[in-house]
Design a protein around this motif. Structure first.
Motif, PDB file in Angstrom:
ATOM      1  N   SER A   1      51.894  38.831  46.855  1.00 49.41           N
ATOM      2  CA  SER A   1      51.376  40.148  45.960  1.00 49.41           C
ATOM      3  C   SER A   1      52.730  40.074  45.556  1.00 49.41           C
ATOM      4  CB  SER A   1      50.736  41.195  47.113  1.00 49.41           C
ATOM      5  OG  SER A   1      51.031  41.288  47.809  1.00 49.41           O
TER       6      SER A   1
ATOM      7  N   ARG B   1      53.292  40.057  41.491  1.00 46.19           N
ATOM      8  CA  ARG B   1      54.586  41.374  41.190  1.00 46.19           C
ATOM      9  C   ARG B   1      55.066  40.938  39.326  1.00 46.19           C
ATOM     10  NH1 ARG B   1      56.646  44.277  45.191  1.00 46.19           N
ATOM     11  NH2 ARG B   1      58.845  42.421  44.658  1.00 46.19           N
TER      12      ARG B   1
ATOM     13  N   ASP C   1      54.801  38.560  37.145  1.00 41.69           N
ATOM     14  CA  ASP C   1      53.760  40.137  36.157  1.00 41.69           C
ATOM     15  C   ASP C   1      55.656  41.092  35.610  1.00 41.69           C
ATOM     16  OD1 ASP C   1      51.480  41.198  34.587  1.00 41.69           O
ATOM     17  OD2 ASP C   1      53.090  43.426  35.866  1.00 41.69           O
TER      18      ASP C   1
ATOM     19  N   ARG D   1      43.678  38.880  37.714  1.00 42.10           N
ATOM     20  CA  ARG D   1      44.106  39.551  38.251  1.00 42.10           C
ATOM     21  C   ARG D   1      43.810  39.755  39.209  1.00 42.10           C
ATOM     22  NH1 ARG D   1      37.794  42.373  40.112  1.00 42.10           N
ATOM     23  NH2 ARG D   1      38.952  43.834  41.024  1.00 42.10           N
ATOM     24  N   MET D   2      44.883  38.715  39.978  1.00 46.09           N
ATOM     25  CA  MET D   2      45.973  39.216  41.218  1.00 46.09           C
ATOM     26  C   MET D   2      47.407  39.506  39.794  1.00 46.09           C
ATOM     27  SD  MET D   2      45.752  35.942  42.737  1.00 46.09           S
ATOM     28  CE  MET D   2      46.192  36.128  44.799  1.00 46.09           C
TER      29      MET D   2
ATOM     30  N   ASP E   1      47.006  41.480  36.935  1.00 51.74           N
ATOM     31  CA  ASP E   1      46.449  42.476  36.924  1.00 51.74           C
ATOM     32  C   ASP E   1      47.016  43.395  37.922  1.00 51.74           C
ATOM     33  OD1 ASP E   1      45.860  41.660  34.202  1.00 51.74           O
ATOM     34  OD2 ASP E   1      43.825  42.129  33.907  1.00 51.74           O
ATOM     35  N   ASP E   2      46.232  43.110  39.055  1.00 58.02           N
ATOM     36  CA  ASP E   2      46.440  44.450  39.755  1.00 58.02           C
ATOM     37  C   ASP E   2      47.824  44.600  39.715  1.00 58.02           C
ATOM     38  OD1 ASP E   2      43.591  44.031  40.131  1.00 58.02           O
ATOM     39  OD2 ASP E   2      43.421  42.791  42.234  1.00 58.02           O
ATOM     40  N   ALA E   3      48.972  43.438  40.129  1.00 58.79           N
ATOM     41  CA  ALA E   3      49.791  43.571  40.394  1.00 58.79           C
ATOM     42  C   ALA E   3      50.870  44.752  39.737  1.00 58.79           C
ATOM     43  CB  ALA E   3      50.803  42.497  40.634  1.00 58.79           C
ATOM     44  N   ARG E   4      50.397  45.095  38.197  1.00 60.13           N
ATOM     45  CA  ARG E   4      51.151  46.179  37.488  1.00 60.13           C
ATOM     46  C   ARG E   4      50.436  47.800  38.034  1.00 60.13           C
ATOM     47  NH1 ARG E   4      49.291  44.690  31.823  1.00 60.13           N
ATOM     48  NH2 ARG E   4      50.376  47.131  31.759  1.00 60.13           N
ATOM     49  N   ALA E   5      49.230  47.535  38.760  1.00 62.49           N
ATOM     50  CA  ALA E   5      48.181  49.147  39.067  1.00 62.49           C
ATOM     51  C   ALA E   5      49.538  49.609  39.549  1.00 62.49           C
ATOM     52  CB  ALA E   5      47.318  48.936  39.525  1.00 62.49           C
TER      53      ALA E   5
END
Length: 177
Positions: free
Chosen positions: A6, A10, A13, A170-171, A173-177
């Motif tokens: 993760s 991050r 990204d 997706r990973m 995209d999730d790292a940006r959240a």
């Protein structure tokens, strides 16, 4: 997802997602662009990606096949970490010198694991696998840094290639959240 992966998602990204005005291959204009070369040219990120790929390699891998252009630096780094020889696979044979499709040792009979940076549809990987098989290589797996394919878009399964990835769209995209 484990903490190291993760954190890698991050960091990639943050390094690769750019804002501005970009003309895409399709001709469309986008306000956001993912520049994969930013992690491939950063020695620290490149080493982290390569280290995450090592445990994904099939145990019977004999040669790492880095696809032109983005897979070459990754395959080189994975080769350095594992001691496995690397092969650099062109999109098409060069028209001069040795006129080779794949630079490195002969691949006939070798179990080659392909190394790619980003897979979206898998078309370039498919072409490389077919070409290497024509040269006598045994190619069954591709390990990629980022799998951005949408369900049903990746064509690799249709030719018997297994895709394994360090990260997915997706990973990231999730790292940006």
């Amino acid at each position: 997802m484990d903490t190291q992966i993760s954190e890698l998602a991050r960091d990639i990204d943050a390094a690769c997602r750019l804002s501005g005005e970009f003309t895409l291959r399709s001709g469309l204009i986008a306000t956001e662009y993912f520049d994969k070369y930013r992690f491939e040219t950063d020695p620290v990120l490149l080493c982290r990606v390569a280290a995450a790929m090592v445990p994904l390699l099939p145990p019977d891998t004999e040669v790492l096949g880095g696809l032109e252009l983005g897979g070459v630096p990754i395959a080189t780094m994975v080769s350095s970490l594992t001691g496995l020889p690397a092969l650099f696979v062109r999109k098409e044979p060069k028209g001069y010198g040795t006129r080779k499709l794949a630079e490195g040792d002969d691949v006939e009979g070798a179990r080659v694991t392909l190394i790619e940076d980003v897979i979206t549809t898998g078309g370039a990987v498919r072409n490389a696998a077919i070409a290497l098989r024509t040269l006598g290589a045994r190619v069954h797996t591709v390990v990629c840094a980022i799998d951005r394919s949408e369900p049903g878009q990746n064509v690799l399964e249709s030719i018997g290639l297994t895709t394994t990835s360090v990260l997915t769209k997706r990973m990231l995209d999730d790292a940006r959240a």
